[in-house]
Design a protein around this motif. Sequence first.
Motif: not given
Length: 551
Positions: A38-41, A221-228, A271-277
């Motif tokens: 589930a999405p992190s905080a 962009v901010g959302l993606a960077w937060t997810a690593g 380059g995002a992994n499946a979990d982060a994407a």
Amino acid sequence: MSMSRPARLTIACFVASALVGLAATINLVLSGDATVRAPSAGIALAGALVAAATVANLLIRFVRWHWLLRRLELRLPTIDSLGAYIGSYAFLPIPLYLGQLLARWRLLGAAQGEHGAAVITASVLERVADVWAVALLASLGLPRWRVPVVLVLVALPFVPGLRRALLSLVERAAQQVLRLITDPAATVAPPPLRHDVAPAYVTTMALLSLASWSTTTIALVGLAWTAGIGADFLPLQAAAARSVLLGGLSLLPLGASVGGIVLLRGLEALGANADAAGQVTFVFRASTAWLTLVLGALSLWLVLRRRGQPTAHDHFDAIDECYDTWLPEHYRAHLVTRKTGPIIARLGELPASPRGLDIGCGRGWYLGELRAAGAEMVGLDYSGRQLAAAMEHTAGAVPFVQATVMRLPFEPASFDFAYIINVLHHLPSPAHQREALQEIARVVRPGGLVFVHEMSMRNPLFRIYLSYVFPLVKGIEEGTEYYLDPERMRDLRELHLREVHHFTFVPDFVPAAMLPSLAAIERKLEASRFAPWAAHFLAVYQRRPDGAQKP
């Protein structure tokens, strides 16, 4: 109570779209990785910023929508226009955007005449502008041919030949939509778009479109960077733009599955992994498409609830109960002095104890000041409740008449002077304004003075505030007003424009303790070259002598 067929169809499409879209989004998340979390905080917080960007996107697009309607000569109350615009997004689940079009058509009561044609034309125009803006943002992420594609897209609205072809296409599309949703025997042609439309108009629409969609793509962009996801800025925002563009062009309800798949695959390609994407895709879709649907439903409920409430016949009767609360008392006293001072200063040009007429006297604030200065006053207003308040304010010492400026119930040359403060812009057209000024001139004696106080539109920030913000936060203005330019009413048939004075820079939210200091600065600005940028102007007219009317 039986439900109408359109209502049943809308609900069915909504339920089907909700199920398909939700299933597709969950499938995208779960199919990427069996260990998807589930999405992190942190991601949830970044999702809240995306939601804020979605609200900003809708508000900027509303400004563009309202602006387009005004360019098409359709002036709607700003509150009604906002409610219909946001409320129409409740019908996004209906394919081909027809639900949204029909919702605006019905919510604005535009099913009759040219107003409906303007609504459809504006809707088609904004869809074209959306495609252009999102395509431009998507092209910024192209690894090759980025520069030429961007240049072509930027130039597209500004090259005269291409612009003419684009506007002709919009006109034809609007005509086809009108044929689809109206009775063929009563079809009204869409308002003609000027093929030589000024570049300034095109620039305004282009900038508003880019601003609205940039807020959404940058938020991704901010959302993606937060997810690593460590990809660069331009490729990430371009991935968001491509998902929006292809989801919209698919014409599926909410771009169901298409928008999510495009974004998921785009993030994985960066380059995002499946979990982060998967998490980013789910949060982004929930904070944009699904939030828009919820906001549309809420707005639709508020619009229908507001329609069910009784309304007063006169706008100022309707707002009477809260009229006194919109201006702080200290600022109201300041403004009354600033508006009546120039009139009082010119009473020396008139006979002793001159007889004056306050047109649109409201609650009698200005009239009381003129009476204290020695003028014999008569008050006139169309609102019965405003007149009642004025009678109480003056303790019954002044005669009042209920009438309209278009038909003053007085004999010719009954007054030495007359003034009208912030009334003319409420009339339905500039032609009515000129007619009203001629009617005022009729009841003023030859050589008498007519004072016209109005808001000044020279300052573009003030013009935007009055047209789009003030009607929403205050309610005194409705957003349908035609604000005056005294230079366009310089010489009327019976009135000669003697002078124009610009005044007031201090806003109404200034605390009482700061007002004296800021008032001193205000006086200096009024005496400088910045005076035309003030919030108000006073135009002083003089009634021409009998027989000297301008043809």
